[in-house]
Motif scaffolding. Structure first.
Motif, PDB file in Angstrom:
ATOM      1  N   SER A 145       0.833  -1.207   0.000  1.00  0.00           N
ATOM      2  CA  SER A 145       0.000   0.000   0.000  1.00  0.00           C
ATOM      3  C   SER A 145       0.863   1.250   0.000  1.00  0.00           C
ATOM      4  CB  SER A 145      -0.926   0.037   1.219  1.00  0.00           C
ATOM      5  OG  SER A 145      -1.937  -0.930   1.110  1.00  0.00           O
ATOM      6  N   ILE A 146       1.872   1.262   0.842  1.00  0.00           N
ATOM      7  CA  ILE A 146       2.746   2.432   0.978  1.00  0.00           C
ATOM      8  C   ILE A 146       3.579   2.638  -0.290  1.00  0.00           C
ATOM      9  CG2 ILE A 146       4.691   3.406   2.265  1.00  0.00           C
ATOM     10  CD1 ILE A 146       3.546   1.772   4.738  1.00  0.00           C
ATOM     11  N   VAL A 147       4.263   1.606  -0.730  1.00  0.00           N
ATOM     12  CA  VAL A 147       5.151   1.707  -1.890  1.00  0.00           C
ATOM     13  C   VAL A 147       4.377   2.114  -3.144  1.00  0.00           C
ATOM     14  CG1 VAL A 147       6.601   0.339  -3.461  1.00  0.00           C
ATOM     15  CG2 VAL A 147       6.908   0.155  -0.983  1.00  0.00           C
ATOM     16  N   ASN A 148       3.243   1.470  -3.386  1.00  0.00           N
ATOM     17  CA  ASN A 148       2.472   1.765  -4.593  1.00  0.00           C
ATOM     18  C   ASN A 148       1.826   3.147  -4.532  1.00  0.00           C
ATOM     19  OD1 ASN A 148       3.014  -0.605  -6.069  1.00  0.00           O
ATOM     20  ND2 ASN A 148       1.601  -1.719  -4.763  1.00  0.00           N
ATOM     21  N   ALA A 149       1.384   3.569  -3.361  1.00  0.00           N
ATOM     22  CA  ALA A 149       0.799   4.908  -3.240  1.00  0.00           C
ATOM     23  C   ALA A 149       1.859   5.984  -3.461  1.00  0.00           C
ATOM     24  CB  ALA A 149       0.132   5.072  -1.876  1.00  0.00           C
ATOM     25  N   VAL A 150       3.045   5.808  -2.912  1.00  0.00           N
ATOM     26  CA  VAL A 150       4.123   6.789  -3.120  1.00  0.00           C
ATOM     27  C   VAL A 150       4.482   6.866  -4.598  1.00  0.00           C
ATOM     28  CG1 VAL A 150       6.573   7.270  -2.703  1.00  0.00           C
ATOM     29  CG2 VAL A 150       5.073   6.719  -0.783  1.00  0.00           C
ATOM     30  N   SER A 151       4.577   5.721  -5.250  1.00  0.00           N
ATOM     31  CA  SER A 151       4.894   5.696  -6.670  1.00  0.00           C
ATOM     32  C   SER A 151       3.819   6.415  -7.491  1.00  0.00           C
ATOM     33  CB  SER A 151       5.049   4.246  -7.139  1.00  0.00           C
ATOM     34  OG  SER A 151       5.434   4.193  -8.486  1.00  0.00           O
ATOM     35  N   ALA A 152       2.560   6.210  -7.137  1.00  0.00           N
ATOM     36  CA  ALA A 152       1.454   6.875  -7.841  1.00  0.00           C
ATOM     37  C   ALA A 152       1.484   8.385  -7.616  1.00  0.00           C
ATOM     38  CB  ALA A 152       0.114   6.287  -7.393  1.00  0.00           C
ATOM     39  N   ILE A 153       1.815   8.824  -6.406  1.00  0.00           N
ATOM     40  CA  ILE A 153       1.918  10.254  -6.107  1.00  0.00           C
ATOM     41  C   ILE A 153       3.056  10.863  -6.915  1.00  0.00           C
ATOM     42  CG2 ILE A 153       2.470  11.957  -4.321  1.00  0.00           C
ATOM     43  CD1 ILE A 153       1.047  10.001  -2.311  1.00  0.00           C
TER      44      ILE A 153
END
Length: 189
Positions: A145-153
């Motif tokens: 959740s954290i890694v993918n959300a940061v990448s999307a941001i």
């Protein structure tokens, strides 16, 4: 942003009202870090990679993304405002499974007023809906959740200005974002 940040560090109103937290002793000593994982969800390598990605983003865009992974009440809480120098150009991303208990969302995002003008509000809602749902983080893990959300941001903030800016939340890390071109029946030919 400061008032909203206080809300991010406490569970939603549906839960019993909990005390605000201010534990500066949970902040690391030494240089300021862009990623604080007081809950231990990220590996050292993930934390290092995310920090590098966030630092590059700040250099390239002037916007500050900060990530706090916590497990309420084990959080530095409001102490992060001063630690990170939260201002109008800051995005504070709090990942906390206690926010997601009972079907809620693990991701809470607070943005400064300059960021609010730069990124449409629907992006943050879509981001939470894609990577913050209880189904997603229980299946993929808090770290995903954290890694993918940061990448999307990161992807969103690098998009060119215009009506299509941040209209789509990037797929999972290393996932192809563009839909595959379908040919014939069932995409077979």
């Amino acid at each position: 942003l400061a008032a909203a940040l206080g809300v991010a560090l406490a569970p939603p109103a549906a839960h019993a009202r909990l005390e605000g937290v201010n534990k500066p002793e949970l902040l690391p000593e030494g240089p300021t870090r862009t990623v604080l994982d007081v809950a231990g969800y990220l590996t050292e390598g993930e934390e290092t990679r995310l920090s590098r990605e966030i630092e590059n983003l700040e250099v390239d865009t002037g916007l500050k993304l900060r990530v706090l992974a916590q497990n309420y009440p084990d959080t530095p809480g409001l102490a992060i405002r001063d630690y990170w120098g939260v201002d109008d150009d800051t995005i504070v991303f709090v990942a906390d499974p206690t926010l997601g208990k009972g079907g809620g969302n693990i991701i809470n995002i607070n943005v400064g007023s300059d960021v609010d003008l730069y990124v449409p509000g629907r992006f943050w809602t879509q981001l939470q809906g894609k990577y913050g749902t209880k189904f997603y983080w229980t299946e993929a893990g808090e770290e995903a959740s954290i890694v993918n959300a940061v990448s999307a941001i990161d992807t969103c903030l690098r998009e060119p200005e215009g009506p299509k800016k941040c209209t789509t939340v990037q797929g999972e890390f290393d996932e192809d974002v563009a839909p595959k071109e379908k040919k014939g029946i069932f995409g077979l030919f």
